[in-house]
Design an enzyme around this catalytic site. Structure first.
Site, PDB file in Angstrom:
ATOM      1  N   ARG A 147      27.948 -34.248  18.772  1.00  0.00           N
ATOM      2  CA  ARG A 147      28.845 -35.295  18.276  1.00  0.00           C
ATOM      3  C   ARG A 147      30.263 -34.774  18.099  1.00  0.00           C
ATOM      4  O   ARG A 147      31.239 -35.485  18.350  1.00  0.00           O
ATOM      5  CB  ARG A 147      28.327 -35.883  16.961  1.00  0.00           C
ATOM      6  CG  ARG A 147      29.138 -37.092  16.490  1.00  0.00           C
ATOM      7  CD  ARG A 147      28.516 -37.772  15.310  1.00  0.00           C
ATOM      8  NE  ARG A 147      28.441 -36.884  14.138  1.00  0.00           N
ATOM      9  CZ  ARG A 147      27.895 -37.229  12.987  1.00  0.00           C
ATOM     10  NH1 ARG A 147      27.346 -38.427  12.841  1.00  0.00           N
ATOM     11  NH2 ARG A 147      27.869 -36.375  11.967  1.00  0.00           N
ATOM     12  N   ARG A 159      56.716 -31.698  13.716  1.00  0.00           N
ATOM     13  CA  ARG A 159      56.176 -33.043  13.547  1.00  0.00           C
ATOM     14  C   ARG A 159      56.726 -33.998  14.606  1.00  0.00           C
ATOM     15  O   ARG A 159      57.914 -34.244  14.694  1.00  0.00           O
ATOM     16  CB  ARG A 159      56.506 -33.575  12.151  1.00  0.00           C
ATOM     17  CG  ARG A 159      55.756 -34.867  11.824  1.00  0.00           C
ATOM     18  CD  ARG A 159      56.101 -35.381  10.433  1.00  0.00           C
ATOM     19  NE  ARG A 159      55.234 -36.506  10.075  1.00  0.00           N
ATOM     20  CZ  ARG A 159      55.416 -37.754  10.496  1.00  0.00           C
ATOM     21  NH1 ARG A 159      56.431 -38.047  11.275  1.00  0.00           N
ATOM     22  NH2 ARG A 159      54.576 -38.715  10.128  1.00  0.00           N
ATOM     23  N   HIS A 208      54.933 -37.553  16.898  1.00  0.00           N
ATOM     24  CA  HIS A 208      53.738 -38.328  17.173  1.00  0.00           C
ATOM     25  C   HIS A 208      53.086 -37.933  18.499  1.00  0.00           C
ATOM     26  O   HIS A 208      51.855 -37.979  18.639  1.00  0.00           O
ATOM     27  CB  HIS A 208      54.055 -39.828  17.194  1.00  0.00           C
ATOM     28  CG  HIS A 208      54.237 -40.418  15.830  1.00  0.00           C
ATOM     29  ND1 HIS A 208      55.270 -40.068  14.998  1.00  0.00           N
ATOM     30  CD2 HIS A 208      53.497 -41.335  15.146  1.00  0.00           C
ATOM     31  CE1 HIS A 208      55.177 -40.735  13.868  1.00  0.00           C
ATOM     32  NE2 HIS A 208      54.102 -41.514  13.928  1.00  0.00           N
ATOM     33  N   GLU A 266      28.389 -50.471   7.907  1.00  0.00           N
ATOM     34  CA  GLU A 266      27.737 -49.285   7.354  1.00  0.00           C
ATOM     35  C   GLU A 266      28.253 -49.079   5.939  1.00  0.00           C
ATOM     36  O   GLU A 266      28.846 -49.990   5.361  1.00  0.00           O
ATOM     37  CB  GLU A 266      28.008 -48.060   8.239  1.00  0.00           C
ATOM     38  CG  GLU A 266      29.477 -47.774   8.471  1.00  0.00           C
ATOM     39  CD  GLU A 266      29.721 -46.645   9.458  1.00  0.00           C
ATOM     40  OE1 GLU A 266      28.794 -45.861   9.720  1.00  0.00           O
ATOM     41  OE2 GLU A 266      30.857 -46.536   9.963  1.00  0.00           O
ATOM     42  N   LEU A 278      29.839 -45.141  12.629  1.00  0.00           N
ATOM     43  CA  LEU A 278      29.588 -43.763  13.021  1.00  0.00           C
ATOM     44  C   LEU A 278      28.146 -43.633  13.500  1.00  0.00           C
ATOM     45  O   LEU A 278      27.232 -44.147  12.858  1.00  0.00           O
ATOM     46  CB  LEU A 278      29.818 -42.824  11.838  1.00  0.00           C
ATOM     47  CG  LEU A 278      29.623 -41.344  12.132  1.00  0.00           C
ATOM     48  CD1 LEU A 278      30.701 -40.827  13.072  1.00  0.00           C
ATOM     49  CD2 LEU A 278      29.607 -40.531  10.844  1.00  0.00           C
TER      50      LEU A 278
END
Length: 292
Positions: free
Chosen positions: A54, A103, A105, A181, A205
């Protein structure tokens, strides 16, 4: 819960006090990263390969290139157990971010991911496993890619906090009345001997314990139906339960002000709890997860 002294950082091992990253770290500034939590029983990983698989699926989903393959990572995590002489019940936390860079994006170029893992004691929650827990319902305000186990957990944290403030263990999340969930676990409804849970779409998930439950229900001949249920369906549920690596399979006996049936864990939940414990014991005896 105490953290063991030796951690894995990148592909090396060091004392936990030596770990530090620059302030321009993309996990800190953007939540640009992924993570896994792996249960440990008596010094052995449980559902180890499922968690590693996963992690790599999450990495691929956010276009994060990890600096090792599954076998190399698995060997590092197994070595982490040995270096800490870990022989009790606990959990592994593993995090990977896109790295440290000015920094911006846009993804940085030629920057290595920041990766670390540590082990922490985690006793089994025997009281809640036996008696069950209370939950609240809460609107699902998360993004549309919940199948990625990313670091963007603020909506989950806020929902869990509301549950805590109401003396509840979990928050059952819903979108327009359809249950997805919980804030940190998958959730299931039992009706007429059948188990219902939300399909494995991008809205939830894909839990490793959930995958084990799919196997358990098949072995036990219990119908498992991947079909979303509603808040209204909870009103007439025979049983409810949740699953996660740290909560295992935990009964839910009350939701908001509604008691589920007689307020005690149900038969199907008990069957699945027994299957979980048997599976964990068999894997420990066979040392599954100790080699890859």
């Amino acid at each position: 819960m105490s953290v063991y002294p030796i951690i894995m950082t990148q592909s090396k091992f060091a004392h936990k006090e030596s770990l530090s990253y620059p302030y321009e770290e993309r996990g800190l500034q953007f939540g640009d990263g992924i993570y896994e939590v792996v249960r440990i029983y008596e010094g052995k990983y449980y559902l180890f390969e499922e968690h590693v698989d996963r992690l790599f699926r999450s990495a691929e989903a956010i276009k994060l290139v990890l600096p090792f393959n599954k076998e190399e990572l698995s060997n590092l995590l197994l070595e982490l157990l040995k270096r800490n002489n870990m022989e009790t019940n606990g959990k592994l936390y593993l995090q990977a971010t896109r790295g440290s860079a000015p920094r911006d994006h846009v993804f940085p170029v030629d920057v290595l991911p920041n990766i670390y893992a540590y082990i922490q004691d985690q006793p089994r929650k025997t009281n809640t496993l036996e008696k069950g827990v209370n939950a609240i319902t809460h609107r699902d305000m998360r993004w549309e890619n919940c199948y990625i186990k990313s670091l963007n957990l603020l909506p989950n944290v806020m929902a869990k906090q509301v549950a805590s403030e109401n003396n509840c263990y979990e928050a059952i999340l819903h979108r327009d009345g359809i249950v997805t969930e919980c804030s940190s676990s998958n959730v299931y409804l039992v009706k007429d001997g059948k188990v219902y849970t939300h399909p494995t779409t991008k809205n939830i998930l894909h839990g490793c314990v959930r995958m084990a439950i799919e196997r358990f229900t098949e072995e036990l001949g219990i119908p498992l139906i991947e079909e979303a249920f509603s808040l209204e369906d909870i009103q007439t549920a025979d049983e409810l339960f949740l699953s996660s690596s740290t909560s295992e399979i935990t009964p839910i006996v009350k939701v908001d002000d509604l008691q589920i049936k007689d307020g005690n864990p149900g038969k199907v939940t008990r069957q699945l709890q027994s299957a979980y414990e048997n599976d964990a014991n068999i894997r420990k005896e066979n040392r599954i997860g100790q080699t890859i």
